[in-house]
Design a protein around this motif. Structure first.
Motif, PDB file in Angstrom:
ATOM      1  N   THR A  38      44.574  51.440  46.631  1.00  0.00           N
ATOM      2  CA  THR A  38      44.783  51.180  45.194  1.00  0.00           C
ATOM      3  C   THR A  38      45.213  49.746  44.965  1.00  0.00           C
ATOM      4  OG1 THR A  38      45.418  53.490  44.815  1.00  0.00           O
ATOM      5  CG2 THR A  38      46.091  51.874  43.148  1.00  0.00           C
ATOM      6  N   HIS A  40      44.673  47.220  46.923  1.00  0.00           N
ATOM      7  CA  HIS A  40      43.529  46.354  47.247  1.00  0.00           C
ATOM      8  C   HIS A  40      42.578  46.266  46.056  1.00  0.00           C
ATOM      9  CE1 HIS A  40      39.485  45.413  48.848  1.00  0.00           C
ATOM     10  NE2 HIS A  40      40.150  44.610  49.695  1.00  0.00           N
ATOM     11  N   ASP A  41      42.321  47.413  45.397  1.00  0.00           N
ATOM     12  CA  ASP A  41      41.426  47.437  44.235  1.00  0.00           C
ATOM     13  C   ASP A  41      41.997  46.614  43.083  1.00  0.00           C
ATOM     14  OD1 ASP A  41      39.672  49.034  45.605  1.00  0.00           O
ATOM     15  OD2 ASP A  41      40.332  50.917  44.674  1.00  0.00           O
ATOM     16  N   LYS A  42      43.323  46.615  42.929  1.00  0.00           N
ATOM     17  CA  LYS A  42      43.938  45.834  41.863  1.00  0.00           C
ATOM     18  C   LYS A  42      43.834  44.331  42.164  1.00  0.00           C
ATOM     19  CE  LYS A  42      45.453  49.695  40.016  1.00  0.00           C
ATOM     20  NZ  LYS A  42      44.801  50.285  38.816  1.00  0.00           N
ATOM     21  N   THR A  44      41.611  42.792  44.089  1.00  0.00           N
ATOM     22  CA  THR A  44      40.215  42.332  44.026  1.00  0.00           C
ATOM     23  C   THR A  44      39.606  42.545  42.646  1.00  0.00           C
ATOM     24  OG1 THR A  44      39.449  44.495  44.837  1.00  0.00           O
ATOM     25  CG2 THR A  44      39.857  42.775  46.480  1.00  0.00           C
ATOM     26  N   ARG A  46      38.813  45.225  41.245  1.00  0.00           N
ATOM     27  CA  ARG A  46      37.860  46.328  41.159  1.00  0.00           C
ATOM     28  C   ARG A  46      38.292  47.282  40.045  1.00  0.00           C
ATOM     29  NH1 ARG A  46      36.354  50.586  46.041  1.00  0.00           N
ATOM     30  NH2 ARG A  46      34.833  51.811  44.827  1.00  0.00           N
ATOM     31  N   THR A  47      39.592  47.439  39.904  1.00  0.00           N
ATOM     32  CA  THR A  47      40.161  48.187  38.773  1.00  0.00           C
ATOM     33  C   THR A  47      41.262  47.334  38.170  1.00  0.00           C
ATOM     34  OG1 THR A  47      41.795  49.306  40.163  1.00  0.00           O
ATOM     35  CG2 THR A  47      39.684  50.432  39.817  1.00  0.00           C
TER      36      THR A  47
END
Length: 275
Positions: A38, A40-42, A44, A46-47
């Motif tokens: 999660t 990592h997604d923030k 990058t 991504r979300t």
């Protein structure tokens, strides 16, 4: 099935800030208690940071923040809302805006309420103490002025030595035992130890005057009734050493207090050799 979310937006924001300051994703994720993927997604993008898993809420984040501020403000003013009042307000908002929702009759239920409270950890449910209008209107300035007036009176009459003798220093206070039941649990600020709720009718109570000195000795108390004439059955139920008063409202008044001081308190002082 998606994993259960057990972290807050604040945790995510702190973890993202730590990574921006040079900390590794795995280390920041572990330190702030958020999933590494999660985070990592923030990072990058991504979300988005404000994006959460699960179904979207019926109200927007801004609307919920306004609701939270409204609830806290009402609690500070001693008019906190119950769960049902909050749900009624949300229902009205949904109907007025013709907003699509999964609720029966457009009214949120227990599940929405518990989720709302979880999203706003500053809120909690408590059983409030009743607070009469008279007590609610007392300000800090009123209290400080009272103490100054008492001190001036004692100085003018050479009575400040009383303050050095705990047996002569008395405090009398009324306690209202409300005949109507306490209100349901209300929503207030988390950690608030004594939430208060203004009571509707100040007459629906029984008043008891408790008097004691700084040495811990209690004088005979007095019960104040709102009867025109005290029924014999009521008078017989009161202990012999207690006093019985009456007033039209059931609250303490100057004449009732005068009778107590004259006929009960002063004789008790003489019996106990208190100067």
């Amino acid at each position: 099935m998606a994993p259960r979310k057990n972290y807050t937006l604040d945790q995510i924001e702190k973890a993202v800030e730590a990574v921006k300051n040079g900390e590794k994703i795995a280390s920041a994720a572990q330190r702030f208690g958020v999933p590494r993927i999660t985070l990592h997604d923030k990072i990058t993008r991504r979300t988005s940071i404000g994006c959460s898993m699960g179904p979207s809420t019926i109200l927007t984040k801004v609307e919920e923040e306004i609701l939270e501020k409204w609830l806290l403000t009402l609690a500070e003013k001693h008019i906190p809302l119950t769960k049902d009042c909050l749900l009624d307000s949300v229902q009205k908002l949904i109907i007025n805006q013709n907003r699509k929702n999964p609720f029966t009759n457009n009214r949120p239920g227990k599940k929405w309420f518990h989720s709302f409270m979880k999203r706003h950890p500053n809120l909690s449910q408590r059983v409030p103490d009743n607070l009469s209008r008279a007590r609610d209107n007392v300000s800090e300035d009123n209290i400080r002025t009272w103490f100054k007036e008492i001190e001036s009176y004692l100085e003018e009459h050479n009575l400040k030595n009383i303050l050095n003798n705990p047996h002569r220093l008395f405090n009398a206070d009324e306690s209202a035992f409300f005949l109507s039941p306490k209100p349901d649990r209300v929503i207030c600020k988390k950690g608030d130890k004594h939430p208060y709720s203004k009571c509707g009718d100040e007459k629906d109570n029984l008043t008891v005057l408790i008097t004691g000195n700084a040495a811990g000795v209690l004088a005979p108390p007095m019960i104040v009734f709102s009867y025109e004439r005290i029924p014999s059955s009521v008078a017989a139920s009161v202990p012999d050493e207690w006093a019985i008063g009456k007033s039209e409202s059931g609250w303490m008044c100057s004449s009732t207090f005068y009778e107590y001081v004259t006929n009960v308190f002063n004789p008790w002082l003489e019996q106990n050799n208190i100067e």
